[in-house]
Design an enzyme around this catalytic site. Structure first.
Site, PDB file in Angstrom:
ATOM      1  N   TYR A  72       0.822  -1.215   0.000  1.00 29.87           N
ATOM      2  CA  TYR A  72       0.000   0.000   0.000  1.00 29.87           C
ATOM      3  C   TYR A  72       0.856   1.265   0.000  1.00 29.87           C
ATOM      4  CZ  TYR A  72      -4.274  -2.539   0.007  1.00 29.87           C
ATOM      5  OH  TYR A  72      -5.301  -3.341  -0.400  1.00 29.87           O
ATOM      6  N   ARG A  75       1.667   1.885  -3.514  1.00 32.45           N
ATOM      7  CA  ARG A  75       0.490   2.371  -4.254  1.00 32.45           C
ATOM      8  C   ARG A  75       0.193   3.830  -3.901  1.00 32.45           C
ATOM      9  NH1 ARG A  75      -4.320  -1.586  -3.891  1.00 32.45           N
ATOM     10  NH2 ARG A  75      -5.226   0.018  -5.240  1.00 32.45           N
ATOM     11  N   HIS A 126     -14.784   1.994  -2.052  1.00 31.19           N
ATOM     12  CA  HIS A 126     -13.744   1.132  -1.478  1.00 31.19           C
ATOM     13  C   HIS A 126     -12.752   1.903  -0.614  1.00 31.19           C
ATOM     14  CE1 HIS A 126     -14.491  -2.141  -4.813  1.00 31.19           C
ATOM     15  NE2 HIS A 126     -15.463  -2.045  -3.940  1.00 31.19           N
ATOM     16  N   CYS A 134      -7.136   2.808  12.974  1.00 33.96           N
ATOM     17  CA  CYS A 134      -6.500   1.938  13.959  1.00 33.96           C
ATOM     18  C   CYS A 134      -7.112   0.542  13.875  1.00 33.96           C
ATOM     19  CB  CYS A 134      -6.695   2.518  15.359  1.00 33.96           C
ATOM     20  SG  CYS A 134      -5.848   1.549  16.623  1.00 33.96           S
ATOM     21  N   CYS A 139     -10.266   0.763  19.820  1.00 35.91           N
ATOM     22  CA  CYS A 139      -9.949   2.149  19.431  1.00 35.91           C
ATOM     23  C   CYS A 139     -10.654   2.475  18.128  1.00 35.91           C
ATOM     24  CB  CYS A 139      -8.430   2.272  19.265  1.00 35.91           C
ATOM     25  SG  CYS A 139      -7.889   3.913  18.802  1.00 35.91           S
ATOM     26  N   CYS A 212      -0.971   3.819  15.957  1.00 32.53           N
ATOM     27  CA  CYS A 212      -2.055   4.739  16.311  1.00 32.53           C
ATOM     28  C   CYS A 212      -1.549   5.806  17.286  1.00 32.53           C
ATOM     29  CB  CYS A 212      -3.209   3.954  16.935  1.00 32.53           C
ATOM     30  SG  CYS A 212      -4.559   5.028  17.434  1.00 32.53           S
ATOM     31  N   CYS A 215      -4.363   5.519  20.770  1.00 29.50           N
ATOM     32  CA  CYS A 215      -4.268   4.459  21.789  1.00 29.50           C
ATOM     33  C   CYS A 215      -2.830   4.009  22.007  1.00 29.50           C
ATOM     34  CB  CYS A 215      -5.167   3.277  21.427  1.00 29.50           C
ATOM     35  SG  CYS A 215      -4.548   2.284  20.045  1.00 29.50           S
TER      36      CYS A 215
HETATM   37  P1  OAD Z   1     -10.203  -4.345 -12.953  1.00 28.76           P
HETATM   38  O1  OAD Z   1      -8.733  -4.443 -13.074  1.00 28.76           O
HETATM   39  O2  OAD Z   1     -10.978  -5.548 -12.544  1.00 28.76           O
HETATM   40  O3  OAD Z   1     -10.788  -3.850 -14.345  1.00 28.76           O
HETATM   41  C1  OAD Z   1     -10.216  -2.763 -15.017  1.00 28.76           C
HETATM   42  C2  OAD Z   1     -11.019  -2.551 -16.281  1.00 28.76           C
HETATM   43  O4  OAD Z   1     -10.535  -1.384 -16.919  1.00 28.76           O
HETATM   44  C3  OAD Z   1     -10.920  -3.691 -17.283  1.00 28.76           C
HETATM   45  O5  OAD Z   1     -12.242  -3.981 -17.720  1.00 28.76           O
HETATM   46  C4  OAD Z   1     -10.066  -3.121 -18.419  1.00 28.76           C
HETATM   47  O6  OAD Z   1     -10.459  -3.637 -19.691  1.00 28.76           O
HETATM   48  C5  OAD Z   1     -10.418  -1.652 -18.311  1.00 28.76           C
HETATM   49  N1  OAD Z   1      -9.384  -0.732 -18.788  1.00 28.76           N
HETATM   50  C6  OAD Z   1      -8.032  -0.838 -18.699  1.00 28.76           C
HETATM   51  N2  OAD Z   1      -7.431   0.259 -19.159  1.00 28.76           N
HETATM   52  C7  OAD Z   1      -8.417   1.099 -19.572  1.00 28.76           C
HETATM   53  C8  OAD Z   1      -8.423   2.405 -20.131  1.00 28.76           C
HETATM   54  N3  OAD Z   1      -7.304   3.086 -20.367  1.00 28.76           N
HETATM   55  N4  OAD Z   1      -9.634   2.965 -20.420  1.00 28.76           N
HETATM   56  C9  OAD Z   1     -10.787   2.289 -20.186  1.00 28.76           C
HETATM   57  N5  OAD Z   1     -10.826   1.056 -19.652  1.00 28.76           N
HETATM   58  C10 OAD Z   1      -9.667   0.464 -19.349  1.00 28.76           C
HETATM   59  O7  OAD Z   1     -10.529  -3.104 -11.980  1.00 28.76           O
HETATM   60  P2  OAD Z   1     -11.894  -2.750 -11.223  1.00 28.76           P
HETATM   61  O8  OAD Z   1     -13.069  -3.096 -12.032  1.00 28.76           O
HETATM   62  O9  OAD Z   1     -11.745  -1.366 -10.734  1.00 28.76           O
HETATM   63  O10 OAD Z   1     -11.111  -3.787  -5.032  1.00 28.76           O
HETATM   64  O11 OAD Z   1     -11.801  -3.739  -9.990  1.00 28.76           O
HETATM   65  C11 OAD Z   1     -12.765  -3.640  -8.993  1.00 28.76           C
HETATM   66  C12 OAD Z   1     -12.152  -3.878  -7.638  1.00 28.76           C
HETATM   67  O12 OAD Z   1     -11.398  -5.085  -7.650  1.00 28.76           O
HETATM   68  C13 OAD Z   1     -11.148  -2.834  -7.199  1.00 28.76           C
HETATM   69  O13 OAD Z   1     -11.757  -1.711  -6.606  1.00 28.76           O
HETATM   70  C14 OAD Z   1     -10.315  -3.589  -6.213  1.00 28.76           C
HETATM   71  C15 OAD Z   1     -10.131  -4.854  -6.984  1.00 28.76           C
HETATM   72  O14 OAD Z   1      -9.825  -5.978  -6.256  1.00 28.76           O
HETATM   73  C16 OAD Z   1     -10.539  -3.925  -3.846  1.00 28.76           C
HETATM   74  O15 OAD Z   1      -9.329  -3.856  -3.680  1.00 28.76           O
HETATM   75  C17 OAD Z   1     -11.529  -4.144  -2.754  1.00 28.76           C
END
Ligand code: OAD
Length: 319
Positions: A72, A75, A126, A134, A139, A212, A215
């Site tokens: 993270y 990221r 999300h 924390c 807490c 944290c 706490c």
């Molecule tokens: P995904 O990686 O599942 O899907 C990304 C989508 O973006 C795919 O359908 C690609 O084809 C499309 N894509 C890629 N580049 C693009 C571009 N330049 N323009 C348009 N489309 C493009 O990501 P999410 O759908 O966001 O959750 O995934 C949903 C959740 O799964 C995330 O929020 C995360 C992940 O696990 C958590 O971490 C809880």
């Protein structure tokens, strides 16, 4: 640049948009791929090499808080280096033009807020990489909008590793994923066992991770929703109330694989309230489990190019 959008589709969508009042957008990682951030399931997505359950569950954090924080921390670093793109700005402008428009984003990268999307019209389903809370059961400490990078000195990128750097030439986030895995010390495409000790910071003492301030006991964790956790209840309530308040004209489904619930379920919920669906995606197969219906639109391509163009009839030109 010549548009790749078929003229008849652009025309019919633009006309419909102009008369639409209650509009939703559902955003996924693809909109931020246009800013050079990695996706999850697309070609080269983050979950292609690592198992999501190794990095994005409460159990993973319990077992390896050092590794999860490292992931993270990178990221956060990449998201801060990335810039919102024209799609984020176009949606923010649409929100200013249409008060009955809300955006539901699955993205935790902070790019919609940084594009000045009006906050009362933006729902972070999300959570955010820049919120922390924390982990102690006793807490309730949390803080939002902490942009410190690195969040603690021990989570700085080691000097001998490449910087994970977003690149806007990277239309699917593939390069960004590679750069992030390099930073985590993992070769491209390699299956990695979580116990692998090549992960550079694995074994980082828990004392050096964010703690944290209230706490003084609990570890802080990223304020994102992990697999197996529920979405923020207040956000869900606000969105449900908005959805119940009347018919819905349109849902824009942008850059999401529509595979993760409950987020993906908003498309059918909006449809049940009368909405027509417009999908913007690089991949024609990613239209959700119920597919497209007559009267829907599919715009194939990079969200950063397509979104400002299809919204232009209402937002005007986005620089
Ligand atoms: P995904 O990686 O599942 O899907 C990304 C989508 O973006 C795919 O359908 C690609 O084809 C499309 N894509 C890629 N580049 C693009 C571009 N330049 N323009 C348009 N489309 C493009 O990501 P999410 O759908 O966001 O959750 O995934 C949903 C959740 O799964 C995330 O929020 C995360 C992940 O696990 C958590 O971490 C809880």
């Amino acid at each position: 640049m010549a548009s790749a959008i078929p003229a008849a589709d652009l025309r019919s969508f633009s006309e419909y948009l102009k008369t639409s009042k209650r509009i939703i957008a559902l955003l996924g990682a693809g909109i931020s791929a246009s800013s050079g951030l990695p996706t999850f399931r697309g070609a080269g997505g983050l979950w292609r090499t690592y198992e999501a359950t190794d990095l994005a569950t409460p159990e993973a954090f319990e077992a390896n808080p050092d590794l999860v924080w490292q992931f993270y921390s990178y990221r956060r670093h990449m998201a801060l280096k990335a810039q919102p793109n024209r799609a984020h700005f176009a949606l923010a402008e649409l929100a200013r033009k249409r008060k009955d428009f809300i955006t539901l984003t699955q993205n935790v990268d902070g790019l919609s807020p940084r594009a000045n999307h009006p906050s009362e019209q933006l729902h972070l389903l999300h959570g955010s990489l820049f919120n922390v809370k924390c982990t102690s059961f006793y807490c309730s400490y949390s803080r939002n909008n902490d942009f410190t990078d690195p969040i603690v000195p021990a989570l700085a990128i080691p000097k001998n590793l490449p910087e994970p750097t977003p690149s806007t030439g990277d239309k699917t986030g593939e390069e960004a994923t590679r750069s992030l895995y390099n930073a985590l010390g993992i070769a491209e495409g390699e299956e990695v066992d979580i116990s692998d000790d090549r992960v550079p910071l694995k074994g980082l003492s828990t004392d050096l991770l964010p703690h944290c301030p209230e706490c003084k006991e609990g570890l802080l964790r990223p304020g994102v929703v992990w697999f197996g956790e529920s979405l923020p209840l207040q956000t869900l309530d606000t969105v449900d109330n908005w959805m119940k308040a009347g018919p819905i004209d349109l849902i824009l489904v942008i850059g999401t694989s529509s595979r993760v619930y409950p987020a993906a379920g908003y498309v059918d919920k909006a449809r049940a309230k009368g909405a027509r669906v417009a999908v913007v995606n690089m991949d024609r197969n990613d239209v959700g489990s119920s597919g497209l219906k007559p009267g829907d639109w599919f715009f194939k391509g990079d969200a950063g190019v397509i979104v400002p163009e299809i919204l232009q009839s209402v937002t005007g030109e986005i620089q």
